[in-house]
Design a protein around this motif. Structure first.
Motif, PDB file in Angstrom:
ATOM      1  N   ASP A 108      58.463  -0.123  96.284  1.00 36.81           N
ATOM      2  CA  ASP A 108      58.534  -1.392  97.002  1.00 36.81           C
ATOM      3  C   ASP A 108      58.316  -2.586  96.071  1.00 36.81           C
ATOM      4  O   ASP A 108      58.539  -3.731  96.462  1.00 36.81           O
ATOM      5  CB  ASP A 108      57.494  -1.442  98.128  1.00 36.81           C
ATOM      6  N   LEU A 109      57.861  -2.310  94.849  1.00 38.41           N
ATOM      7  CA  LEU A 109      57.568  -3.373  93.882  1.00 38.41           C
ATOM      8  C   LEU A 109      58.656  -3.520  92.828  1.00 38.41           C
ATOM      9  O   LEU A 109      58.641  -4.487  92.057  1.00 38.41           O
ATOM     10  CB  LEU A 109      56.239  -3.075  93.161  1.00 38.41           C
ATOM     11  N   LEU A 110      59.584  -2.563  92.770  1.00 35.68           N
ATOM     12  CA  LEU A 110      60.571  -2.511  91.698  1.00 35.68           C
ATOM     13  C   LEU A 110      61.984  -2.577  92.260  1.00 35.68           C
ATOM     14  O   LEU A 110      62.236  -2.167  93.389  1.00 35.68           O
ATOM     15  CB  LEU A 110      60.405  -1.215  90.890  1.00 35.68           C
ATOM     16  N   TYR A 111      62.908  -3.083  91.444  1.00 34.95           N
ATOM     17  CA  TYR A 111      64.300  -3.166  91.870  1.00 34.95           C
ATOM     18  C   TYR A 111      65.041  -1.919  91.398  1.00 34.95           C
ATOM     19  O   TYR A 111      65.093  -1.634  90.202  1.00 34.95           O
ATOM     20  CB  TYR A 111      64.959  -4.417  91.291  1.00 34.95           C
ATOM     21  N   PRO A 112      65.632  -1.147  92.320  1.00 39.20           N
ATOM     22  CA  PRO A 112      66.346   0.063  91.916  1.00 39.20           C
ATOM     23  C   PRO A 112      67.696  -0.284  91.279  1.00 39.20           C
ATOM     24  O   PRO A 112      68.554  -0.886  91.930  1.00 39.20           O
ATOM     25  CB  PRO A 112      66.533   0.813  93.240  1.00 39.20           C
ATOM     26  N   LEU A 113      67.870   0.092  90.023  1.00 44.33           N
ATOM     27  CA  LEU A 113      69.109  -0.237  89.318  1.00 44.33           C
ATOM     28  C   LEU A 113      70.146   0.865  89.520  1.00 44.33           C
ATOM     29  O   LEU A 113      71.232   0.630  90.046  1.00 44.33           O
ATOM     30  CB  LEU A 113      68.815  -0.436  87.830  1.00 44.33           C
ATOM     31  N   PHE A 114      69.817   2.073  89.118  1.00 41.66           N
ATOM     32  CA  PHE A 114      70.650   3.245  89.378  1.00 41.66           C
ATOM     33  C   PHE A 114      69.822   4.480  89.058  1.00 41.66           C
ATOM     34  O   PHE A 114      68.885   4.431  88.269  1.00 41.66           O
ATOM     35  CB  PHE A 114      71.938   3.227  88.544  1.00 41.66           C
ATOM     36  N   SER A 115      70.159   5.582  89.681  1.00 40.69           N
ATOM     37  CA  SER A 115      69.484   6.849  89.431  1.00 40.69           C
ATOM     38  C   SER A 115      67.971   6.655  89.463  1.00 40.69           C
ATOM     39  O   SER A 115      67.412   6.157  90.438  1.00 40.69           O
ATOM     40  CB  SER A 115      69.954   7.429  88.095  1.00 40.69           C
ATOM     41  N   ASN A 116      67.268   7.012  88.373  1.00 40.00           N
ATOM     42  CA  ASN A 116      65.808   6.848  88.324  1.00 40.00           C
ATOM     43  C   ASN A 116      65.399   5.665  87.455  1.00 40.00           C
ATOM     44  O   ASN A 116      64.280   5.609  86.950  1.00 40.00           O
ATOM     45  CB  ASN A 116      65.154   8.129  87.793  1.00 40.00           C
ATOM     46  N   VAL A 117      66.296   4.703  87.294  1.00 41.76           N
ATOM     47  CA  VAL A 117      66.011   3.507  86.491  1.00 41.76           C
ATOM     48  C   VAL A 117      65.683   2.355  87.432  1.00 41.76           C
ATOM     49  O   VAL A 117      66.477   2.010  88.319  1.00 41.76           O
ATOM     50  CB  VAL A 117      67.202   3.132  85.580  1.00 41.76           C
ATOM     51  N   TYR A 118      64.515   1.768  87.219  1.00 43.73           N
ATOM     52  CA  TYR A 118      64.046   0.643  88.030  1.00 43.73           C
ATOM     53  C   TYR A 118      63.720  -0.540  87.126  1.00 43.73           C
ATOM     54  O   TYR A 118      63.325  -0.375  85.965  1.00 43.73           O
ATOM     55  CB  TYR A 118      62.790   1.031  88.820  1.00 43.73           C
ATOM     56  N   MET A 119      63.868  -1.756  87.684  1.00 42.14           N
ATOM     57  CA  MET A 119      63.593  -2.975  86.925  1.00 42.14           C
ATOM     58  C   MET A 119      62.286  -3.615  87.383  1.00 42.14           C
ATOM     59  O   MET A 119      61.987  -3.653  88.580  1.00 42.14           O
ATOM     60  CB  MET A 119      64.723  -3.991  87.115  1.00 42.14           C
ATOM     61  N   VAL A 145      73.330   8.561  81.768  1.00 40.25           N
ATOM     62  CA  VAL A 145      71.886   8.419  81.540  1.00 40.25           C
ATOM     63  C   VAL A 145      71.158   9.440  82.396  1.00 40.25           C
ATOM     64  O   VAL A 145      71.076   9.305  83.620  1.00 40.25           O
ATOM     65  CB  VAL A 145      71.402   6.987  81.863  1.00 40.25           C
ATOM     66  N   THR A 146      70.659  10.467  81.761  1.00 41.43           N
ATOM     67  CA  THR A 146      69.981  11.550  82.497  1.00 41.43           C
ATOM     68  C   THR A 146      68.470  11.374  82.540  1.00 41.43           C
ATOM     69  O   THR A 146      67.785  12.022  83.318  1.00 41.43           O
ATOM     70  CB  THR A 146      70.315  12.910  81.862  1.00 41.43           C
ATOM     71  N   ALA A 147      67.931  10.483  81.681  1.00 41.09           N
ATOM     72  CA  ALA A 147      66.487  10.214  81.651  1.00 41.09           C
ATOM     73  C   ALA A 147      66.270   8.832  81.048  1.00 41.09           C
ATOM     74  O   ALA A 147      67.109   8.329  80.283  1.00 41.09           O
ATOM     75  CB  ALA A 147      65.762  11.273  80.816  1.00 41.09           C
ATOM     76  N   ARG A 148      65.156   8.213  81.401  1.00 40.73           N
ATOM     77  CA  ARG A 148      64.872   6.867  80.889  1.00 40.73           C
ATOM     78  C   ARG A 148      64.814   6.838  79.367  1.00 40.73           C
ATOM     79  O   ARG A 148      65.149   5.832  78.744  1.00 40.73           O
ATOM     80  CB  ARG A 148      63.565   6.335  81.472  1.00 40.73           C
ATOM     81  N   ARG A 149      64.401   7.942  78.759  1.00 42.35           N
ATOM     82  CA  ARG A 149      64.246   7.942  77.306  1.00 42.35           C
ATOM     83  C   ARG A 149      65.584   7.784  76.574  1.00 42.35           C
ATOM     84  O   ARG A 149      65.609   7.355  75.411  1.00 42.35           O
ATOM     85  CB  ARG A 149      63.535   9.211  76.834  1.00 42.35           C
ATOM     86  N   ASN A 150      66.702   8.126  77.229  1.00 41.49           N
ATOM     87  CA  ASN A 150      67.982   7.924  76.558  1.00 41.49           C
ATOM     88  C   ASN A 150      68.783   6.750  77.126  1.00 41.49           C
ATOM     89  O   ASN A 150      69.974   6.608  76.862  1.00 41.49           O
ATOM     90  CB  ASN A 150      68.826   9.212  76.569  1.00 41.49           C
TER      91      ASN A 150
END
Length: 381
Positions: free
Chosen positions: A34-45, A140-145
């Motif tokens: 509720d505090l983050l903007y969902p960008l795509f998949s498991n990536v949030y802003m 993008v399969t994980a935030r690290r990449n």
């Protein structure tokens, strides 16, 4: 377009590589969504980003780098950008800008900038090399990449024969093709100046929140003449000819608040960027906290509008449940930017106390300096 990360080398004021990220780097729990903007998949802003440090730490310089990048990506010629002076007399600045586009692509733009002095002794900047990489978001399969492009070939390379001004990025072609554009609102020049920069309708809800004694405030144009109508509750209407005259009737906090909240509304509506230096100037803590909360409320901030601000006040850090949207700025013979999530692993530690206690080295004035100041004042009394 959403900025994911900025790295830079060769900036004269910075001790080491400049590196700042705006996506959520810590684990995102269900309660955080509720505090983050969902960008795509498991990536949030992170939509509210705080830059905190003591006086002369370099907070404004960090904002200038961010604004430089935002404007380069928004097709602005470098020599027309207000914050280009952060490049100073750089021999070679290499800036990597990572962003997510509306076309569902993750991109990396590497821009190499050099400076030269003109006959009037003002610096002029030009782009000497530039490369753009593009990958689909589903790769993008994980935030690290997320910002790893090692497996990708360049999608575009700057060529000398291109018909393009030497201070305009090749991103202009990508933006035109993908119809990308950002709404960038900078209040950098209004840090210590409180004048309404516009003469449009101001929401009455904004005015009432800042000063409940104001019954009405609106602008009127008649016969090519602008009139400002101001009326306090139970008082006669006051007519003014210039926004400057409002300073005689409204507090500096009310004027700054009108500017900040009116522009924040536009940024929330467009999903753009609002950049503020010393956000607490002329405001009480509750007003600042309200502004921060608006950007962290996904019910209001449906398009991922982003607030980036500097502050001296550690109490504001307690508005954040997460550490990765807070950046500590320190000057160690050169400006250093560090994400609080890398310095403080636990989110449940009270951030203001960690900052003020000196647990995070370089976040409080040096004790020796404090004692010298105290002795000097004592000797003069």
């Amino acid at each position: 377009m959403k900025i994911l990360r900025i790295t830079a080398q060769g900036l004269p004021l910075f001790k080491e590589e400049f590196d700042i990220s705006f996506f959520a780097q810590q684990r995102v729990a269900d309660d955080d969504k509720d505090l983050l903007y969902p960008l795509f998949s498991n990536v949030y802003m992170n939509c509210s980003n705080a830059l905190i440090g003591i006086n002369a730490a370099g907070k404004t310089s960090v904002l200038k780098v961010i604004l430089l990048v935002l404007n380069i990506l928004n097709n602005q010629p470098i020599n027309h950008i207000e914050t280009k002076d952060i490049l100073d007399d750089t021999d070679k600045a290499v800036i990597n800008m990572y962003f997510h586009s509306e076309a569902k692509e993750v991109c990396r733009l590497e821009t190499v900038i050099t400076s030269e002095r003109s006959k009037t002794d003002s610096a002029r900047y030009k782009i000497v090399e530039e490369t753009l990489w593009v990958k689909p978001e589903e790769s993008v399969t994980a935030r690290r990449n997320l910002t790893d492009f090692s497996a990708y070939q360049p999608a575009a390379v700057r060529k000398e024969e291109e018909f393009l001004s030497d201070d305009v990025s090749i991103i202009i072609a990508y933006n035109k093709r993908k119809k990308e554009e950002m709404n960038i609102v900078s209040l950098l020049s209004f840090t210590n100046r409180n004048v309404l920069p516009f003469a449009e309708e101001i929401p009455m809800e904004v005015i009432s929140f800042l000063d409940p004694t104001v019954e009405q405030l609106y602008f009127d144009r008649t016969e090519n003449k602008k009139l400002i109508h101001l009326q306090f509750r139970g008082k006669k209407e006051i007519l003014l000819n210039s926004p400057v005259d409002l300073n005689h009737y409204l507090s500096s906090g009310t004027i700054k608040g009108i500017v900040a909240f009116t522009l924040a509304k536009e940024v929330l509506k467009s999903g753009g960027y609002l950049v503020m230096d010393e956000i607490e100037n002329h405001f009480n803590k509750e007003i600042v906290s309200t502004l921060i909360r608006f950007f962290m409320d996904t019910r209001l901030n449906k398009k991922g509008g982003t607030l980036i601000f500097t502050t001296h006040y550690p109490e504001l850090l307690d508005e954040y449940d997460r550490n990765d949207s807070i950046h500590i700025i320190r000057n160690r013979n050169g400006i250093v930017v560090e994400n609080l999530a890398n310095l403080l692993k636990r989110n449940d530690i009270k951030k203001s106390e960690a900052y003020q206690s000196g647990f995070l080295e370089g976040t409080t004035p040096m004790y020796e300096s404090y004692m010298r100041l105290k002795k000097s004042i004592a000797n003069s009394i």
